[in-house]
Design a protein around this motif. Structure first.
Motif, PDB file in Angstrom:
ATOM      1  N   LYS A  76       0.770  -1.764  -0.433  1.00 58.44           N
ATOM      2  CA  LYS A  76       0.032  -0.083   0.424  1.00 58.44           C
ATOM      3  C   LYS A  76       0.718   1.266   0.122  1.00 58.44           C
ATOM      4  CE  LYS A  76      -0.834   0.777   4.665  1.00 58.44           C
ATOM      5  NZ  LYS A  76      -1.591   1.167   5.720  1.00 58.44           N
ATOM      6  N   LEU A  77       2.052   0.824   0.110  1.00 60.00           N
ATOM      7  CA  LEU A  77       2.953   2.661   0.093  1.00 60.00           C
ATOM      8  C   LEU A  77       3.544   2.603  -0.864  1.00 60.00           C
ATOM      9  CD1 LEU A  77       4.272   4.286   2.570  1.00 60.00           C
ATOM     10  CD2 LEU A  77       5.703   3.398   2.657  1.00 60.00           C
ATOM     11  N   GLY A  78       3.041   2.576  -1.839  1.00 59.94           N
ATOM     12  CA  GLY A  78       3.391   2.818  -3.160  1.00 59.94           C
ATOM     13  C   GLY A  78       3.378   4.586  -3.657  1.00 59.94           C
ATOM     14  N   SER A  79       3.737   4.327  -4.982  1.00 58.15           N
ATOM     15  CA  SER A  79       4.569   5.808  -5.082  1.00 58.15           C
ATOM     16  C   SER A  79       3.778   7.093  -4.863  1.00 58.15           C
ATOM     17  CB  SER A  79       4.613   5.928  -6.415  1.00 58.15           C
ATOM     18  OG  SER A  79       3.720   5.622  -7.313  1.00 58.15           O
ATOM     19  N   VAL A  80       2.627   6.733  -5.184  1.00 57.26           N
ATOM     20  CA  VAL A  80       1.589   8.024  -4.937  1.00 57.26           C
ATOM     21  C   VAL A  80       1.185   8.415  -2.967  1.00 57.26           C
ATOM     22  CG1 VAL A  80      -1.118   9.381  -5.296  1.00 57.26           C
ATOM     23  CG2 VAL A  80      -0.390   7.486  -6.927  1.00 57.26           C
ATOM     24  N   TYR A  81       1.093   7.316  -2.481  1.00 55.64           N
ATOM     25  CA  TYR A  81       0.984   7.451  -1.340  1.00 55.64           C
ATOM     26  C   TYR A  81       1.880   8.342  -0.644  1.00 55.64           C
ATOM     27  CZ  TYR A  81       0.284   6.001   3.966  1.00 55.64           C
ATOM     28  OH  TYR A  81       0.380   6.077   4.542  1.00 55.64           O
ATOM     29  N   PHE A  82       3.096   7.378  -1.020  1.00 54.79           N
ATOM     30  CA  PHE A  82       4.478   8.242  -0.847  1.00 54.79           C
ATOM     31  C   PHE A  82       4.724   9.058  -0.552  1.00 54.79           C
ATOM     32  CE2 PHE A  82       9.157   9.567  -0.320  1.00 54.79           C
ATOM     33  CZ  PHE A  82       9.280   9.036   0.949  1.00 54.79           C
ATOM     34  N   LEU A  83       4.660   9.856  -2.226  1.00 53.03           N
ATOM     35  CA  LEU A  83       4.594  11.481  -2.671  1.00 53.03           C
ATOM     36  C   LEU A  83       3.941  12.357  -2.077  1.00 53.03           C
ATOM     37  CD1 LEU A  83       6.018  13.113  -4.477  1.00 53.03           C
ATOM     38  CD2 LEU A  83       4.093  12.418  -5.920  1.00 53.03           C
ATOM     39  N   ASN A  84       2.506  11.797  -1.663  1.00 50.85           N
ATOM     40  CA  ASN A  84       1.815  13.136  -0.673  1.00 50.85           C
ATOM     41  C   ASN A  84       2.232  12.610   0.248  1.00 50.85           C
ATOM     42  OD1 ASN A  84       0.043  13.118  -2.731  1.00 50.85           O
ATOM     43  ND2 ASN A  84      -1.725  11.394  -2.316  1.00 50.85           N
ATOM     44  N   ARG A  85       2.778  11.638   1.443  1.00 53.18           N
ATOM     45  CA  ARG A  85       3.639  11.558   2.991  1.00 53.18           C
ATOM     46  C   ARG A  85       4.960  13.186   2.622  1.00 53.18           C
ATOM     47  NH1 ARG A  85       1.759   7.855   6.339  1.00 53.18           N
ATOM     48  NH2 ARG A  85       3.292   9.353   7.676  1.00 53.18           N
ATOM     49  N   ILE A  86       5.686  12.925   1.192  1.00 56.45           N
ATOM     50  CA  ILE A  86       6.656  13.622   1.290  1.00 56.45           C
ATOM     51  C   ILE A  86       6.280  14.412   0.521  1.00 56.45           C
ATOM     52  CG2 ILE A  86       7.791  13.333  -0.954  1.00 56.45           C
ATOM     53  CD1 ILE A  86      10.266  12.645  -0.065  1.00 56.45           C
ATOM     54  N   LYS A  87       5.420  14.803   0.455  1.00 60.32           N
ATOM     55  CA  LYS A  87       4.973  16.984   0.142  1.00 60.32           C
ATOM     56  C   LYS A  87       4.788  17.021   1.469  1.00 60.32           C
ATOM     57  CE  LYS A  87       3.024  16.219  -4.421  1.00 60.32           C
ATOM     58  NZ  LYS A  87       1.552  15.705  -4.896  1.00 60.32           N
ATOM     59  N   GLU A  88       3.614  16.398   2.362  1.00 55.13           N
ATOM     60  CA  GLU A  88       3.508  17.512   3.793  1.00 55.13           C
ATOM     61  C   GLU A  88       5.113  17.428   4.491  1.00 55.13           C
ATOM     62  OE1 GLU A  88       0.505  15.800   7.588  1.00 55.13           O
ATOM     63  OE2 GLU A  88       0.609  14.748   5.615  1.00 55.13           O
ATOM     64  N   ILE A  90      10.668  -2.651 -10.673  1.00 55.43           N
ATOM     65  CA  ILE A  90      11.287  -3.418 -10.918  1.00 55.43           C
ATOM     66  C   ILE A  90      10.564  -4.545 -10.820  1.00 55.43           C
ATOM     67  CG2 ILE A  90      13.133  -2.125 -10.283  1.00 55.43           C
ATOM     68  CD1 ILE A  90      12.833  -2.846  -6.569  1.00 55.43           C
ATOM     69  N   GLU A  91      10.818  -5.634  -9.939  1.00 55.62           N
ATOM     70  CA  GLU A  91      10.624  -6.520 -10.161  1.00 55.62           C
ATOM     71  C   GLU A  91       9.130  -6.931  -9.128  1.00 55.62           C
ATOM     72  OE1 GLU A  91      13.204  -7.042  -6.790  1.00 55.62           O
ATOM     73  OE2 GLU A  91      13.253  -6.712  -9.256  1.00 55.62           O
ATOM     74  N   ASN A  92       8.679  -7.800  -9.809  1.00 60.54           N
ATOM     75  CA  ASN A  92       7.212  -8.538  -8.167  1.00 60.54           C
ATOM     76  C   ASN A  92       6.750  -7.430  -7.853  1.00 60.54           C
ATOM     77  OD1 ASN A  92       8.480 -10.559  -8.379  1.00 60.54           O
ATOM     78  ND2 ASN A  92       9.415 -10.107  -5.827  1.00 60.54           N
ATOM     79  N   GLY A  93       6.343  -5.657  -9.108  1.00 58.95           N
ATOM     80  CA  GLY A  93       5.582  -5.017  -8.875  1.00 58.95           C
ATOM     81  C   GLY A  93       5.946  -4.335  -7.976  1.00 58.95           C
ATOM     82  N   LYS A  94       7.198  -4.315  -7.563  1.00 56.20           N
ATOM     83  CA  LYS A  94       7.887  -2.385  -6.465  1.00 56.20           C
ATOM     84  C   LYS A  94       7.689  -2.209  -7.454  1.00 56.20           C
ATOM     85  CE  LYS A  94       9.064  -6.569  -2.474  1.00 56.20           C
ATOM     86  NZ  LYS A  94       9.800  -6.895  -2.272  1.00 56.20           N
TER      87      LYS A  94
END
Length: 238
Positions: free
Chosen positions: A158-170, A220-224
């Motif tokens: 669940k800690l995908g790119s969109v989620y993390f980007l929102n966290r780092i913006k804050e 990268i591999e396995n959806g990461k």
């Protein structure tokens, strides 16, 4: 995909590497952002650069030879001579590399570069890193130097790119955000994000807007997703 921002814009940096007491040290802030989100720091690297007179770098070469007899290379090319010194601190797990490039043409200054790097991060490493950083900046550099920080982690679940980007913006109060998607067919680099945080002095001005943070998201591999974050820009491959 090659880096979207060319190395030439490094010349646009507007301040040196001195750390303001009122602002956070760059690598410490980036690492805290990751670990604060329960993410693992896989690699980190801090590079300090400065153009210097040839007399000054010759003094530094003597100093490095005295402190560290492990001179890795001394290589002469057509237009320059390069000296490299390496040191691994087994107690701190921090690698240190010192590079000096002396142009043969007297019209050009020499360049002195120090790289600190490691593959893990915790409170002890942070303390050792800040001590080494302070010592190196005091011993070798002036306020005309430029510092680049880079850190790498892996996003999954669940800690995908969109989620993390929102966290780092804050967490970094990110402003002037610009996102660029890679349209090259079969490229694994899916997005590069640029922004500005007031936490750090260094910045690049592009179209009258300051920028000092770059994030590269690579599948990268396995959806990461491999995430590489750099300030004020990424100067390493991602």
């Amino acid at each position: 995909m090659k880096k979207i921002v060319l190395m030439s814009i490094i010349l646009l940096l507007t301040t040196g590497a001195a750390v303001s007491q009122k602002q956070q040290e760059e690598m410490s802030a980036l690492a805290s952002t990751l670990t604060g989100n329960d993410m693992e720091v896989e690699n980190w690297e801090v590079t300090i650069k400065e153009q210097m007179s040839k007399d000054r770098v010759k003094q530094l070469i003597k100093k490095l030879k005295t402190k560290n007899s492990q001179m890795v290379t001394s290589k002469e090319a057509e237009n320059s001579i390069k000296y490299s010194f390496g040191y691994i601190n087994k107690k701190t797990n921090i690698n240190e590399t010192y590079n000096i490039v002396i142009p043969k043409d007297d019209k050009y200054q020499a360049q002195f570069t120090v790289v600190l790097e490691g593959n893990s991060w915790n409170k002890s490493i942070k303390k050792d890193y800040l001590n080494r950083l302070e010592s190196i900046q005091y011993d070798f550099f002036s306020d005309k130097s430029t510092k680049f920080a880079c850190i790498t982690t892996t996003l999954s679940g669940k800690l995908g790119s969109v989620y993390f980007l929102n966290r780092i913006k804050e967490s970094l109060n990110l402003q002037n955000i610009d996102e660029q998607s890679d349209t090259v067919e079969n490229s694994m680099l899916n997005k590069v994000v640029y922004g500005y945080t007031p936490l750090w002095d260094q910045k690049i001005t592009i179209m009258d807007k300051p920028m000092n943070l770059q994030l590269a998201f690579k599948d990268i591999e396995n959806g990461k997703t491999k995430l590489t974050i750099g300030t004020p820009i990424l100067i390493t491959e991602y």
